[in-house]
Design an enzyme around this catalytic site. Structure first.
Site, PDB file in Angstrom:
ATOM      1  N   ASP A 386       0.845  -1.253   0.046  1.00 29.76           N
ATOM      2  CA  ASP A 386      -0.085   0.029  -0.105  1.00 29.76           C
ATOM      3  C   ASP A 386       0.913   1.212  -0.034  1.00 29.76           C
ATOM      4  OD1 ASP A 386      -2.290  -1.737   0.086  1.00 29.76           O
ATOM      5  OD2 ASP A 386      -2.407  -1.227   2.276  1.00 29.76           O
TER       6      ASP A 386
HETATM    7  P1  NAP Z   1       0.786  -3.974   2.916  1.00 32.76           P
HETATM    8  O1  NAP Z   1       0.123  -3.008   2.040  1.00 32.76           O
HETATM    9  O2  NAP Z   1       0.085  -4.700   4.121  1.00 32.76           O
HETATM   10  O3  NAP Z   1       1.453  -5.070   2.297  1.00 32.76           O
HETATM   11  C1  NAP Z   1       2.358  -6.042   2.640  1.00 32.76           C
HETATM   12  C2  NAP Z   1       2.719  -6.896   1.644  1.00 32.76           C
HETATM   13  O4  NAP Z   1       3.532  -8.006   2.038  1.00 32.76           O
HETATM   14  C3  NAP Z   1       1.626  -7.931   0.907  1.00 32.76           C
HETATM   15  O5  NAP Z   1       1.162  -7.303  -0.198  1.00 32.76           O
HETATM   16  C4  NAP Z   1       1.995  -9.294   1.218  1.00 32.76           C
HETATM   17  O6  NAP Z   1       2.115  -9.875  -0.420  1.00 32.76           O
HETATM   18  C5  NAP Z   1       3.456  -9.167   1.267  1.00 32.76           C
HETATM   19  N1  NAP Z   1       3.954 -10.225   2.278  1.00 32.76           N
HETATM   20  C6  NAP Z   1       3.474 -10.760   3.356  1.00 32.76           C
HETATM   21  N2  NAP Z   1       4.196 -11.953   3.801  1.00 32.76           N
HETATM   22  C7  NAP Z   1       5.237 -11.710   3.085  1.00 32.76           C
HETATM   23  C8  NAP Z   1       6.432 -12.675   3.143  1.00 32.76           C
HETATM   24  N3  NAP Z   1       6.531 -13.450   4.165  1.00 32.76           N
HETATM   25  N4  NAP Z   1       7.555 -12.252   2.119  1.00 32.76           N
HETATM   26  C9  NAP Z   1       7.255 -11.317   1.316  1.00 32.76           C
HETATM   27  N5  NAP Z   1       6.101 -10.616   1.072  1.00 32.76           N
HETATM   28  C10 NAP Z   1       5.126 -10.862   2.137  1.00 32.76           C
HETATM   29  O7  NAP Z   1       1.937  -3.416   3.732  1.00 32.76           O
HETATM   30  P2  NAP Z   1       2.740  -1.976   3.933  1.00 32.76           P
HETATM   31  O8  NAP Z   1       3.094  -1.437   2.374  1.00 32.76           O
HETATM   32  O9  NAP Z   1       3.752  -1.963   4.800  1.00 32.76           O
HETATM   33  O10 NAP Z   1       1.517  -0.950   4.397  1.00 32.76           O
HETATM   34  C11 NAP Z   1       0.957  -1.003   5.674  1.00 32.76           C
HETATM   35  C12 NAP Z   1      -0.522  -0.914   5.485  1.00 32.76           C
HETATM   36  O11 NAP Z   1      -0.992  -1.150   6.747  1.00 32.76           O
HETATM   37  C13 NAP Z   1      -0.902   0.535   5.101  1.00 32.76           C
HETATM   38  O12 NAP Z   1      -2.203   0.329   4.296  1.00 32.76           O
HETATM   39  C14 NAP Z   1      -1.131   1.181   6.186  1.00 32.76           C
HETATM   40  O13 NAP Z   1      -2.066   2.054   6.261  1.00 32.76           O
HETATM   41  C15 NAP Z   1      -1.562   0.218   7.196  1.00 32.76           C
HETATM   42  N6  NAP Z   1      -1.667   0.488   8.610  1.00 32.76           N
HETATM   43  C16 NAP Z   1      -0.365   0.617   9.144  1.00 32.76           C
HETATM   44  C17 NAP Z   1      -0.163   1.454  10.522  1.00 32.76           C
HETATM   45  C18 NAP Z   1       0.912   1.516  11.339  1.00 32.76           C
HETATM   46  O14 NAP Z   1       1.219   2.043  11.835  1.00 32.76           O
HETATM   47  N7  NAP Z   1       2.238   1.119  10.487  1.00 32.76           N
HETATM   48  C19 NAP Z   1      -1.360   1.361  11.110  1.00 32.76           C
HETATM   49  C20 NAP Z   1      -2.410   1.170  10.496  1.00 32.76           C
HETATM   50  C21 NAP Z   1      -2.781   0.871   9.382  1.00 32.76           C
HETATM   51  P3  NAP Z   1       1.896 -11.287  -0.721  1.00 32.76           P
HETATM   52  O15 NAP Z   1       0.946 -11.917   0.264  1.00 32.76           O
HETATM   53  O16 NAP Z   1       1.719 -11.532  -2.238  1.00 32.76           O
HETATM   54  O17 NAP Z   1       3.193 -12.106  -0.063  1.00 32.76           O
END
Ligand code: NAP
Length: 462
Positions: A386
């Site tokens: 994301d």
């Molecule tokens: P993300 O959008 O959740 O994407 C994570 C990706 O990691 C997934 O598409 C998944 O694809 C891949 N993944 C999972 N396990 C894996 C593995 N073992 N090896 C390789 N890839 C793997 O993560 P992000 O880009 O870090 O974004 C964070 C999200 O969380 C945002 O939408 C944000 O708004 C939300 N959020 C964050 C917080 C915060 O404080 N950090 C708080 C609230 C919400 P596959 O399944 O294809 O592997």
């Protein structure tokens, strides 16, 4: 004796403030944690000295708390920290609410003198926030752990019903302030606060839970602060105020990083409609092997690594350190781009990368690194999704529209390590994966990075 306790409390309060300050930077975060621990030890020590008649209770609480807390810290994986935090808030808030309840009943005998309006105002705030935070945090934990359905649960006139319920609880609280001896009202007041906590969280989707937890953290802090006024304990007032304000600041930072408002988080039922318009349409993308990825990296002079949630799941931080060392040894400039909400809690990526001793000066915050992507040869996205999705800039229908992102798509070549084409947290497709300059590297982050690391020296010898 009293002045000794006051001095201890002042030192303890100062340590809490320093702890928060030091935790602001990865370089001093460890010191910050120690300062917080030392502050808490002093606080308990001071309370022991000040209340010498109740030692056994304080010590029992200390040992039970330690016996429960320490194993939790070891058992819970990093990826489950949001739910663990929710559980801590639930316990802290319940403690504050129960202390308030005990004080209310204990002081009834001398209500005229012991429950003046000022104390009653603090006591009502303490118990209202304490009870609602207790059930609210349990709900948040259940949603994050997927014990409860994480989608928003909504029904007709929900906000109105919640507002009426809260107004009744508040009215009862005001009545108790005016007539503290009206004890029959207290259980109703407490019950409504507990129910309100549940209803407040029901319509909020799992995607917003980390932000809500930061907000609940703030409520638990304010409850403890109010408890300080009830008990006449200055340290509780300081610690509660620090907790309350830092939780609020954190939730504001998170809202900003996701381009959401408080009202939208609390009442927007985000995540209810699955807006992934391009459902299962097949789009073309290119994939590559570890060997090909290694040769692209070797030819680069600058690489920006973008870590995300998948890195935490795979626990790939130590392998990434090996990759970092190997590339730096070849004279390639390697930096890490840190998005404020990458992963599942603020600072998630900093903590993971620090665990692998990656130099702090190589971690660059989003606003500072975004200008560097156009000059960068390779952006290597590892388990992030994301936070790199360009539709946040352009697609008004996207649930993440307006969220600031890392400008990965501006790099000359993009490589993405993830296991499949599955979406990330927001449940939406990522246009980045279909760009001509993007190579998808399918596999577990740890396994794939270690294959690349193996390929790199082999290529030198070749
Ligand atoms: P993300 O959008 O959740 O994407 C994570 C990706 O990691 C997934 O598409 C998944 O694809 C891949 N993944 C999972 N396990 C894996 C593995 N073992 N090896 C390789 N890839 C793997 O993560 P992000 O880009 O870090 O974004 C964070 C999200 O969380 C945002 O939408 C944000 O708004 C939300 N959020 C964050 C917080 C915060 O404080 N950090 C708080 C609230 C919400 P596959 O399944 O294809 O592997």
């Amino acid at each position: 004796m009293d002045s000794l306790v006051s001095y201890i409390y002042i030192i303890s309060g100062a340590l809490f403030i320093l702890s928060l300050k030091w935790m602001n930077s990865p370089a001093s975060a460890r010191r910050g944690v120690f300062a917080g621990e030392a502050g808490m030890l002093l606080a308990i020590g001071g309370t022991l000295i000040g209340h010498h008649q109740n030692w056994e209770w304080i010590l029992a609480a200390f040992f039970i708390g330690t016996a429960v807390g320490v194993p939790i810290a070891y058992i819970m994986p990093m990826t489950a920290v949001p739910q663990r935090t929710a559980m801590s808030h639930a316990c802290g808030a319940l403690a504050a609410a129960l202390v308030g309840t005990a004080e209310f009943y204990q002081r009834q005998a001398h209500a005229d003198t012991d429950l003046p309006a000022f104390v009653m105002v603090a006591l009502v705030i303490e118990t209202l926030l304490g009870f609602l935070t207790f059930t609210g945090s349990l709900m948040a934990m259940g949603k994050l752990q997927e014990i409860l359905p994480s989608r928003p649960m909504t029904y007709k006139n929900q906000n109105l019903i919640n507002a009426v319920l809260f107004a009744i609880a508040l009215a009862l609280g005001i009545r108790l302030i005016l007539v503290p001896t009206d004890t029959i009202l207290f259980p109703i007041f407490a019950g409504l606060s507990l129910v309100f906590g549940v209803l407040l969280i029901l319509p909020i989707g799992g995607a917003d839970m980390p932000t809500v937890i930061a907000l609940l953290n703030s409520y638990a802090g304010l409850s403890a602060c109010a408890m300080g006024f009830v008990l006449g304990n200055q340290l509780l007032v300081i610690a509660g105020a620090l907790d309350g304000s830092s939780g609020l600041i954190l939730s504001i930072i998170m809202c900003k990083a996701m381009n959401r408002s408080f009202t939208n988080v609390l009442f927007g039922a985000f995540g209810q409609i699955q807006t992934s318009a391009v459902a299962t349409e097949q789009r073309a993308y290119r994939s590559a092997s570890a060997e090909e990825a290694a040769s692209v990296l070797e030819a680069a002079s600058s690489v920006i690594i973008v870590p995300g949630y998948g890195l935490a799941v795979a626990q790939a931080q130590h392998k990434i350190r090996e990759l970092f060392d190997s590339l730096m040894k070849r004279g390639i400039d390697v930096k890490f781009a840190i998005h404020p909400v990458a992963g599942r809690m603020p600072g998630h990526m900093n903590v993971l990368l620090a665990e692998a001793d990656i130099p702090y000066d190589r971690l660059v915050e989003m606003d500072d690194i975004n200008g560097e992507f156009p000059q960068c040869d390779v952006a290597l996205v590892i388990g992030a999704n994301d936070v790199t999705n360009p539709s946040a800039r352009t697609d008004k229908n996207s649930p993440i529209y307006g969220m600031p992102i890392l400008d990965v798509d501006k790099a000359r070549t993009v490589m993405v390590i993830k296991r499949s084409m599955s979406p990330g947290f927001a449940g939406i497709d990522n246009d980045l994966y279909y760009m001509d300059k993007t190579l998808m590297l399918f596999g577990d982050a740890k396994a794939f990075v270690s294959e690349i690391v193996k390929e790199l020296p082999a290529r030198v010898g070749a």
